[in-house]
Scaffold this motif. Structure first.
Motif, PDB file in Angstrom:
ATOM      1  N   LEU A 302       0.928  -1.179  -0.128  1.00 18.61           N
ATOM      2  CA  LEU A 302       0.052   0.084  -0.172  1.00 18.61           C
ATOM      3  C   LEU A 302       0.929   1.192  -0.184  1.00 18.61           C
ATOM      4  CD1 LEU A 302      -2.560  -1.022   2.768  1.00 18.61           C
ATOM      5  CD2 LEU A 302      -3.066  -0.970   0.193  1.00 18.61           C
ATOM      6  N   LEU A 303       2.138   0.998   0.632  1.00 20.92           N
ATOM      7  CA  LEU A 303       2.917   2.337   0.831  1.00 20.92           C
ATOM      8  C   LEU A 303       4.227   2.375  -0.118  1.00 20.92           C
ATOM      9  CD1 LEU A 303       2.863   2.606   4.753  1.00 20.92           C
ATOM     10  CD2 LEU A 303       1.545   3.764   2.874  1.00 20.92           C
ATOM     11  N   GLY A 304       4.033   1.584  -1.302  1.00 13.89           N
ATOM     12  CA  GLY A 304       4.977   1.424  -2.278  1.00 13.89           C
ATOM     13  C   GLY A 304       6.352   1.024  -1.795  1.00 13.89           C
ATOM     14  N   SER A 305       6.557   0.066  -0.875  1.00 12.50           N
ATOM     15  CA  SER A 305       7.616  -0.627  -0.545  1.00 12.50           C
ATOM     16  C   SER A 305       8.716  -1.148  -1.320  1.00 12.50           C
ATOM     17  CB  SER A 305       7.329  -1.382   0.799  1.00 12.50           C
ATOM     18  OG  SER A 305       6.766  -2.558   0.112  1.00 12.50           O
ATOM     19  N   ALA A 320      11.285  -4.681  13.150  1.00 10.32           N
ATOM     20  CA  ALA A 320      10.383  -5.559  12.039  1.00 10.32           C
ATOM     21  C   ALA A 320       9.577  -4.580  11.223  1.00 10.32           C
ATOM     22  CB  ALA A 320       9.504  -6.501  12.898  1.00 10.32           C
ATOM     23  N   PHE A 321       9.234  -3.411  11.885  1.00  6.51           N
ATOM     24  CA  PHE A 321       8.487  -2.703  10.844  1.00  6.51           C
ATOM     25  C   PHE A 321       9.271  -2.024   9.852  1.00  6.51           C
ATOM     26  CE2 PHE A 321       7.363   1.774   9.933  1.00  6.51           C
ATOM     27  CZ  PHE A 321       6.115   1.555   9.437  1.00  6.51           C
ATOM     28  N   ALA A 322      10.658  -1.491  10.164  1.00  6.95           N
ATOM     29  CA  ALA A 322      11.569  -1.022   9.433  1.00  6.95           C
ATOM     30  C   ALA A 322      11.915  -2.097   8.178  1.00  6.95           C
ATOM     31  CB  ALA A 322      12.974  -0.734  10.014  1.00  6.95           C
ATOM     32  N   SER A 323      11.966  -3.441   8.414  1.00  7.71           N
ATOM     33  CA  SER A 323      12.279  -4.442   7.573  1.00  7.71           C
ATOM     34  C   SER A 323      11.128  -4.329   6.649  1.00  7.71           C
ATOM     35  CB  SER A 323      12.637  -5.659   8.368  1.00  7.71           C
ATOM     36  OG  SER A 323      13.907  -5.425   9.107  1.00  7.71           O
ATOM     37  N   ARG A 324       9.744  -4.843   7.085  1.00 10.63           N
ATOM     38  CA  ARG A 324       8.567  -5.080   6.509  1.00 10.63           C
ATOM     39  C   ARG A 324       8.387  -3.985   5.343  1.00 10.63           C
ATOM     40  NH1 ARG A 324       5.849  -5.672  10.220  1.00 10.63           N
ATOM     41  NH2 ARG A 324       4.112  -3.924  10.290  1.00 10.63           N
ATOM     42  N   LEU A 325       8.660  -2.752   5.872  1.00 14.72           N
ATOM     43  CA  LEU A 325       8.427  -1.879   4.846  1.00 14.72           C
ATOM     44  C   LEU A 325       9.503  -1.178   3.900  1.00 14.72           C
ATOM     45  CD1 LEU A 325       5.760  -1.840   6.680  1.00 14.72           C
ATOM     46  CD2 LEU A 325       5.321   0.655   5.879  1.00 14.72           C
ATOM     47  N   ASN A 326      10.394  -1.847   4.312  1.00 16.26           N
ATOM     48  CA  ASN A 326      11.928  -1.461   3.347  1.00 16.26           C
ATOM     49  C   ASN A 326      12.207   0.050   3.780  1.00 16.26           C
ATOM     50  OD1 ASN A 326      13.831  -1.925   1.655  1.00 16.26           O
ATOM     51  ND2 ASN A 326      12.722  -1.155  -0.471  1.00 16.26           N
ATOM     52  N   ILE A 327      12.025   0.228   5.228  1.00 21.14           N
ATOM     53  CA  ILE A 327      12.501   1.604   5.392  1.00 21.14           C
ATOM     54  C   ILE A 327      14.216   1.750   5.552  1.00 21.14           C
ATOM     55  CG2 ILE A 327      12.507   3.235   7.516  1.00 21.14           C
ATOM     56  CD1 ILE A 327       9.831   2.983   6.147  1.00 21.14           C
ATOM     57  N   THR A 328      14.506   2.953   5.071  1.00 24.06           N
ATOM     58  CA  THR A 328      15.977   3.247   4.780  1.00 24.06           C
ATOM     59  C   THR A 328      16.460   4.082   5.963  1.00 24.06           C
ATOM     60  OG1 THR A 328      15.653   5.012   3.274  1.00 24.06           O
ATOM     61  CG2 THR A 328      16.206   2.787   2.457  1.00 24.06           C
ATOM     62  N   THR A 367       9.356   8.334  -0.039  1.00 26.66           N
ATOM     63  CA  THR A 367       8.271   8.254   0.610  1.00 26.66           C
ATOM     64  C   THR A 367       8.682   8.504   2.136  1.00 26.66           C
ATOM     65  OG1 THR A 367       7.388   6.660  -0.636  1.00 26.66           O
ATOM     66  CG2 THR A 367       6.474   6.731   1.487  1.00 26.66           C
ATOM     67  N   VAL A 368       7.618   9.336   3.059  1.00 30.84           N
ATOM     68  CA  VAL A 368       7.597   9.375   4.446  1.00 30.84           C
ATOM     69  C   VAL A 368       6.528   9.008   5.020  1.00 30.84           C
ATOM     70  CG1 VAL A 368       7.669  11.192   6.184  1.00 30.84           C
ATOM     71  CG2 VAL A 368       9.325  11.501   4.297  1.00 30.84           C
ATOM     72  N   ILE A 369       6.608   8.011   5.909  1.00 26.83           N
ATOM     73  CA  ILE A 369       5.430   7.418   6.853  1.00 26.83           C
ATOM     74  C   ILE A 369       5.510   8.280   8.181  1.00 26.83           C
ATOM     75  CG2 ILE A 369       4.294   5.414   7.656  1.00 26.83           C
ATOM     76  CD1 ILE A 369       5.936   3.880   5.328  1.00 26.83           C
ATOM     77  N   ILE A 370       4.489   8.847   8.537  1.00 27.99           N
ATOM     78  CA  ILE A 370       4.571   9.445  10.007  1.00 27.99           C
ATOM     79  C   ILE A 370       3.466   8.819  10.595  1.00 27.99           C
ATOM     80  CG2 ILE A 370       3.983  11.488  11.237  1.00 27.99           C
ATOM     81  CD1 ILE A 370       4.308  13.140   9.040  1.00 27.99           C
ATOM     82  N   THR A 371       4.044   8.002  11.746  1.00 31.57           N
ATOM     83  CA  THR A 371       3.249   7.119  12.611  1.00 31.57           C
ATOM     84  C   THR A 371       2.385   7.910  13.439  1.00 31.57           C
ATOM     85  OG1 THR A 371       4.757   6.829  14.283  1.00 31.57           O
ATOM     86  CG2 THR A 371       4.925   5.538  12.574  1.00 31.57           C
ATOM     87  N   LEU A 390       6.663  17.330   3.580  1.00 33.09           N
ATOM     88  CA  LEU A 390       6.328  17.683   2.277  1.00 33.09           C
ATOM     89  C   LEU A 390       7.418  18.370   1.420  1.00 33.09           C
ATOM     90  CD1 LEU A 390       2.634  18.676   3.255  1.00 33.09           C
ATOM     91  CD2 LEU A 390       3.202  16.604   1.645  1.00 33.09           C
ATOM     92  N   ARG A 391       8.056  19.123   2.029  1.00 29.62           N
ATOM     93  CA  ARG A 391       9.156  19.593   1.289  1.00 29.62           C
ATOM     94  C   ARG A 391      10.394  18.377   0.929  1.00 29.62           C
ATOM     95  NH1 ARG A 391      14.318  20.930   2.057  1.00 29.62           N
ATOM     96  NH2 ARG A 391      14.160  20.546   4.379  1.00 29.62           N
ATOM     97  N   ILE A 392      10.605  17.514   1.884  1.00 33.12           N
ATOM     98  CA  ILE A 392      11.756  16.701   1.492  1.00 33.12           C
ATOM     99  C   ILE A 392      11.344  15.511   1.013  1.00 33.12           C
ATOM    100  CG2 ILE A 392      12.803  17.679   3.380  1.00 33.12           C
ATOM    101  CD1 ILE A 392      12.162  15.155   5.366  1.00 33.12           C
ATOM    102  N   ALA A 393      10.041  15.176   0.798  1.00 29.96           N
ATOM    103  CA  ALA A 393       9.563  13.815   0.392  1.00 29.96           C
ATOM    104  C   ALA A 393       8.527  14.031  -0.816  1.00 29.96           C
ATOM    105  CB  ALA A 393       8.769  12.991   1.369  1.00 29.96           C
ATOM    106  N   LYS A 394       8.660  13.183  -1.988  1.00 32.68           N
ATOM    107  CA  LYS A 394       7.759  13.333  -2.883  1.00 32.68           C
ATOM    108  C   LYS A 394       6.120  12.626  -2.461  1.00 32.68           C
ATOM    109  CE  LYS A 394      11.262  12.038  -6.073  1.00 32.68           C
ATOM    110  NZ  LYS A 394      11.810  11.176  -7.356  1.00 32.68           N
ATOM    111  N   ARG A 395       6.097  11.814  -1.400  1.00 30.04           N
ATOM    112  CA  ARG A 395       4.848  11.425  -1.037  1.00 30.04           C
ATOM    113  C   ARG A 395       4.898  11.285   0.598  1.00 30.04           C
ATOM    114  NH1 ARG A 395       4.671   7.688  -5.356  1.00 30.04           N
ATOM    115  NH2 ARG A 395       5.449   5.856  -3.963  1.00 30.04           N
ATOM    116  N   VAL A 396       3.798  11.804   1.212  1.00 35.32           N
ATOM    117  CA  VAL A 396       3.751  11.738   2.531  1.00 35.32           C
ATOM    118  C   VAL A 396       2.628  10.872   3.112  1.00 35.32           C
ATOM    119  CG1 VAL A 396       3.586  12.935   4.921  1.00 35.32           C
ATOM    120  CG2 VAL A 396       5.053  13.657   3.082  1.00 35.32           C
ATOM    121  N   TYR A 397       2.820   9.813   4.052  1.00 34.45           N
ATOM    122  CA  TYR A 397       1.795   9.034   4.376  1.00 34.45           C
ATOM    123  C   TYR A 397       1.426   9.338   5.874  1.00 34.45           C
ATOM    124  CZ  TYR A 397       1.869   6.577   0.047  1.00 34.45           C
ATOM    125  OH  TYR A 397       1.838   6.222  -1.582  1.00 34.45           O
ATOM    126  N   LEU A 398       0.098   9.454   6.510  1.00 36.88           N
ATOM    127  CA  LEU A 398      -0.002   9.447   7.841  1.00 36.88           C
ATOM    128  C   LEU A 398      -0.833   8.363   8.258  1.00 36.88           C
ATOM    129  CD1 LEU A 398       0.441  12.061   9.671  1.00 36.88           C
ATOM    130  CD2 LEU A 398      -2.147  12.072   9.580  1.00 36.88           C
TER     131      LEU A 398
END
Length: 450
Positions: A302-305, A320-328, A367-371, A390-398
């Motif tokens: 859903l978040l384009g991982s 585990a969250f970082a791994s599953r969503l391919n967080i860098t 992508t930025v994901i704000i929990t 919104l400045r530093i990312a192409k897409r922001v999810y909340l």
């Protein structure tokens, strides 16, 4: 064990005020062998040198000078630190009046409190009006042969130290504060000399007024030192005319401080100066106990991982969250969460911060994901956070998880601020996923679709 004290006084073109401070030192009850005075001249063009050296017969005094290359108080203080011969350093500002018992009280303080910074009560701090009637009244006493008599005057109650409320609230044990370093003002402060040298003294990259003292306090705090105020360490700061508007360099230096230490306590101090930011810092330090971190039901697709590019998560997350969503990259909002991710996922770039102030380029992240951390941030700061994400990312999810029990936290806000549009793109268990855009952008899209 009796220790000695090195008093370091930075000064610039205020020989009259310097003389008042040196007269107070001349009247100390401590034996002259117990302390020395180092006057650190930041390029004065008046008679500062002559005034300082006139006290050499009364004090163990040394005068040192650096060229006038602009306001460089930190560099001047480092000259004194380099020359210091005693175990304790006391920094005094020019024009600070002290009682005759100060040196003995400083020695006693450090005998009782090892590896502890002593913060003095400095009446008149932040009092800028040198034409105030009370300032003129105190000036008449300060101009006498015994300026230390000012400290026995009951009128001082009208000239409080602006930190006094915090000193009283924490009952002088400033370790109970989330940010004791924010009270490290070098108008009058004492630190063991070897500890100052261990952390490298003042950062000399600061130019102009402000924040070189807080930056040193922050490094001392991170090095594990204790902070304590003590009512026996008292002084009066004589208000005087400023050479230049201090606000011109204060804000610039504050941003420089943030750039040197891109961590949550420092960035909060920058964006939240008019709020007791240590309260919010305390909340963010414990909020991970009330917020979800793993988001097991969240579908990574859903978040384009799978997409190329850097992906940032903000808030509290598990490895585990970082791994599953391919967080860098992770901005972890407390030190504990940051350390866990660094230990278990060393390949992820992890910082202890929220992202209110960022020095990266536009669209650096795919992508930025704000929990759910957004729910425990005051709305005025949430605006700042969303705007820079919104400045530093192409897409922001909340992420918005229902039925969270946040009533034990002092600051809770579950409404998106005006100026932003949230489009629901998916539900995952109790968590709703929103794509965030600026409202002006959304209106522009709608107009183009007409």
């Amino acid at each position: 064990m009796i220790k000695g004290v090195t008093v370091i006084i930075p000064t610039y073109n205020h020989s009259d005020l310097l003389e008042r401070t040196l007269v107070c030192l001349k009247h100390q009850e401590a034996d002259i062998s117990l302390f020395e005075v180092i006057v650190c001249d930041d390029g004065s063009s008046d008679d500062t040198k002559e005034v300082a050296c006139s006290f050499e017969s009364d004090l163990d005094l040394r005068y040192c000078y650096q060229k006038d290359l602009g306001f460089r108080a930190g560099t001047a203080r480092n000259m004194g630190l380099h020359l210091a011969k005693h175990e304790i350093c006391v920094y005094l500002d020019t024009g600070v009046l002290i009682g005759a018992d100060l040196i003995l009280n400083v020695i006693q303080f450090h005998d009782l409190h090892e590896h502890t910074i002593g913060l003095g009560t400095v009446h008149g701090m932040n009092q800028k009006d040198h034409q105030h009637p009370l300032a003129k009244y105190l000036q008449s006493i300060a101009s006498s042969e015994h300026p230390e008599a000012c400290l026995r005057n009951p009128m001082l109650k009208a000239y409080p130290d602006s930190r006094q409320t915090q000193f009283d609230f924490y009952e002088n044990d400033l370790d109970r504060s989330s940010a004791p370093w924010s009270m490290f003002w070098t108008s009058m402060v004492s630190v063991e000399t070897f500890l100052l040298r261990q952390v490298g003294g003042f950062d000399e990259s600061f130019h102009g007024w402000g924040h070189e003292d807080l930056e040193l306090g922050y490094r001392l705090w991170k090095a594990g030192l204790h902070f304590r105020s003590d009512p026996s360490l008292r002084a009066l700061h004589l208000p005087h005319e400023q050479f230049n508007p201090v606000q011109m360099t204060s804000r610039k230096n504050h941003l420089h401080f943030v750039k040197l230490h891109q961590e949550l306590p420092v960035e909060l101090s920058y964006v939240n100066e008019n709020f007791i930011f240590e309260m919010l810092l305390g909340q963010l330090n414990v909020a991970d106990q009330y917020l979800p971190q793993n988001y097991d039901d969240l579908d990574p697709n859903l978040l384009g991982s799978h997409e190329e590019g850097r992906r940032l998560a903000v808030g509290y997350i598990t490895p585990a969250f970082a791994s599953r969503l391919n967080i860098t990259d992770v901005f972890a909002c407390n030190q504990r969460n940051a350390e866990i991710i660094r230990t278990q996922r060393p390949d992820v770039h992890t910082a202890f911060k929220a992202g209110f102030v960022n020095f990266c380029e536009d669209n650096m992240y795919q992508t930025v994901i704000i929990t759910d951390v957004w729910k425990v941030i005051p709305i005025t700061l949430l605006i700042v956070l969303l705007d820079d994400m919104l400045r530093i990312a192409k897409r922001v999810y909340l992420l918005d998880t229902a039925d969270l029990e946040l009533d034990k936290l002092p600051i809770v806000g579950e409404l998106l601020p005006t100026g932003f549009h949230a489009e629901s793109i998916a539900s995952a268990g109790k968590t709703e996923v929103y794509a965030i855009t600026r409202l002006v952008q959304q209106l522009h899209v709608e107009v183009n679709n007409l």
